[in-house]
Write an enzyme that holds these catalytic residues in place. Structure first.
Site, PDB file in Angstrom:
ATOM      1  N   SER A 103      38.598  39.152  59.503  1.00 48.76           N
ATOM      2  CA  SER A 103      38.117  40.016  58.396  1.00 48.76           C
ATOM      3  C   SER A 103      36.965  40.264  58.697  1.00 48.76           C
ATOM      4  O   SER A 103      36.329  41.296  58.302  1.00 48.76           O
ATOM      5  CB  SER A 103      37.641  38.741  56.984  1.00 48.76           C
ATOM      6  OG  SER A 103      38.162  38.415  56.849  1.00 48.76           O
ATOM      7  N   LYS A 117      36.953  44.020  58.184  1.00 44.14           N
ATOM      8  CA  LYS A 117      36.818  44.735  56.945  1.00 44.14           C
ATOM      9  C   LYS A 117      35.295  45.310  56.585  1.00 44.14           C
ATOM     10  O   LYS A 117      35.110  46.899  55.756  1.00 44.14           O
ATOM     11  CB  LYS A 117      35.676  43.434  56.183  1.00 44.14           C
ATOM     12  CG  LYS A 117      38.147  43.074  55.430  1.00 44.14           C
ATOM     13  CD  LYS A 117      37.366  41.280  54.976  1.00 44.14           C
ATOM     14  CE  LYS A 117      38.742  40.756  54.279  1.00 44.14           C
ATOM     15  NZ  LYS A 117      38.104  39.608  53.477  1.00 44.14           N
ATOM     16  N   TYR A 129      46.696  45.921  55.199  1.00 48.43           N
ATOM     17  CA  TYR A 129      46.038  44.561  55.582  1.00 48.43           C
ATOM     18  C   TYR A 129      45.589  43.510  56.803  1.00 48.43           C
ATOM     19  O   TYR A 129      45.293  43.859  57.279  1.00 48.43           O
ATOM     20  CB  TYR A 129      45.259  44.872  54.186  1.00 48.43           C
ATOM     21  CG  TYR A 129      44.317  43.140  53.602  1.00 48.43           C
ATOM     22  CD1 TYR A 129      43.088  43.203  53.619  1.00 48.43           C
ATOM     23  CD2 TYR A 129      45.309  42.216  54.242  1.00 48.43           C
ATOM     24  CE1 TYR A 129      42.216  42.244  53.610  1.00 48.43           C
ATOM     25  CE2 TYR A 129      44.104  40.624  54.060  1.00 48.43           C
ATOM     26  CZ  TYR A 129      43.001  41.277  53.798  1.00 48.43           C
ATOM     27  OH  TYR A 129      41.524  39.764  54.004  1.00 48.43           O
ATOM     28  N   TYR A 157      30.759  34.947  52.363  1.00 51.90           N
ATOM     29  CA  TYR A 157      31.360  34.340  51.208  1.00 51.90           C
ATOM     30  C   TYR A 157      30.351  33.959  50.417  1.00 51.90           C
ATOM     31  O   TYR A 157      29.090  34.036  50.355  1.00 51.90           O
ATOM     32  CB  TYR A 157      33.090  34.107  51.350  1.00 51.90           C
ATOM     33  CG  TYR A 157      33.564  34.710  52.648  1.00 51.90           C
ATOM     34  CD1 TYR A 157      34.158  36.176  52.033  1.00 51.90           C
ATOM     35  CD2 TYR A 157      34.070  34.935  53.635  1.00 51.90           C
ATOM     36  CE1 TYR A 157      34.694  37.065  53.078  1.00 51.90           C
ATOM     37  CE2 TYR A 157      34.490  35.073  54.749  1.00 51.90           C
ATOM     38  CZ  TYR A 157      34.715  36.111  53.875  1.00 51.90           C
ATOM     39  OH  TYR A 157      36.347  37.091  54.803  1.00 51.90           O
ATOM     40  N   VAL A 178      38.727  33.944  59.741  1.00 52.33           N
ATOM     41  CA  VAL A 178      38.914  33.112  59.557  1.00 52.33           C
ATOM     42  C   VAL A 178      39.230  33.119  60.469  1.00 52.33           C
ATOM     43  O   VAL A 178      40.034  31.932  62.195  1.00 52.33           O
ATOM     44  CB  VAL A 178      40.062  32.601  58.956  1.00 52.33           C
ATOM     45  CG1 VAL A 178      39.078  32.530  57.394  1.00 52.33           C
ATOM     46  CG2 VAL A 178      40.547  33.623  58.541  1.00 52.33           C
TER      47      VAL A 178
END
Ligand code: GLN
Length: 309
Positions: A64, A67, A191, A243, A261
């Site tokens: 991630s 991103k 993705y 998050y 992760v």
């Protein structure tokens, strides 16, 4: 500079000795095989000094953290129109949560939860073949890090493609609201592949320098983004980058940060440094357990928290 080298060496020693290493992300089988004893750190300050420790040159799955870079790329192409597709609020939910999407008509809370990142990837994909969009993302990473050896780990991408049912559910659900323009399979494919980019701590810290330097790329002097946009990306990293662990990260570390992760965390000390840490074991929110602890030690010793008077 002497001090930074010492602090990084001290953190590396301290972290290597700890036995509370967290748990690897077993929902992506290929990531479950990574050794939790690994630890790397790289700090690049705005003067260009680099301090590294541990496994700082070992490539890992950035997941991630990618991103941040897809958001940067998409903002460059679409500007503020991007915000019609995705919000800017912390979700307070796990990264792969589906519940908010129904209440909010398929518009994801922010670009860093999986749903939001899928919406951003879909924008980058529009008007291109998946291969071209992915090539653009990879070349952007290589340009930023000034390193053409950065690649995608195809085994990780394939592993997530086989098991990414939750992401497929999120993408299909958003498609039903008209939030994705492209075939769901194409968006998911791009993705999964950008999440599977492999980079070392050094490469990541190098690539993110523009966020610590008002949007400027240190080698070329080029503006990757405007100073205002760099500030805004940092604000999103602070509020949404971990998050439902974002509040805790701000409280303990006090820097904009983005976790993955794969166990990496990218953190930015604006005007001071770009930092990457890697320890594959995660906490219950899916953020690197010892990576966060290492960053907490670093900001404390260097006085880098953005909340420091
Ligand atoms: N590729 C991972 C997923 O979509 C990324 C999640 C993460 O790093 N938090 O589940």
């Amino acid at each position: 500079m002497f001090k930074l080298d010492d602090v990084v060496a001290e953190i590396t020693d301290a972290v290597k000795q700890r036995s509370d290493r967290g748990e690897v992300a077993s929902y992506i089988p290929e990531l479950a095989r990574v050794d939790t004893s690994a630890f790397g750190i790289a700090v690049v300050d705005v003067a260009g000094n680099v301090a590294v420790g541990g496994d700082s040159e070992t490539p890992f799955s950035i997941q991630s953290i990618s991103k941040v870079f897809t958001l940067t790329l998409a903002l460059g192409k679409f500007g503020d129109r991007l915000w019609r597709r995705v919000g800017r609020e912390p979700s307070g939910s796990p990264f792969n949560s589906i519940v908010q999407l129904e209440r909010e008509q398929g518009i994801p809370r922010n670009p860093f939860i999986n749903a939001g990142a899928l919406a951003v990837t879909d924008l980058i994909l529009s008007g291109h073949q998946p291969r071209e969009a992915l090539g653009e993302i990879l070349r952007f990473m290589q340009f930023l890090a000034d390193d053409s050896s950065i690649t995608i780990d195809q085994a990780v991408a394939a592993s997530e493609h086989r098991t990414g049912f939750r992401n497929a559910a999120l993408a299909n659900y958003m498609k039903s609201f008209g939030v994705l323009d492209n075939p769901v399979d194409f968006t998911l494919g791009v993705y999964f592949h950008h999440c599977a980019i492999s980079m070392s701590c050094r490469q990541l810290a190098m690539a993110a320098q523009f966020l610590a330097r008002d949007g400027k790329h240190p080698l070329t002097g080029m503006s990757v983004v405007t100073p205002e946009r760099a500030r805004r990306i940092n604000a999103l990293m602070l509020t949404c980058g971990h998050y439902d662990g974002s509040g805790e990260f701000a409280y303990r570390v006090g820097l904009p940060g983005k976790s993955g992760v794969g166990g990496g965390i990218l953190a930015i000390a604006p005007g001071k440094a770009s930092i990457a840490v890697w320890s594959p074991g995660l906490d219950t929110n899916g953020n690197s357990h010892l990576g966060r602890i290492a960053l907490e030690m670093l900001t404390k010793q260097m006085g880098w928290s953005i909340f420091r008077a």
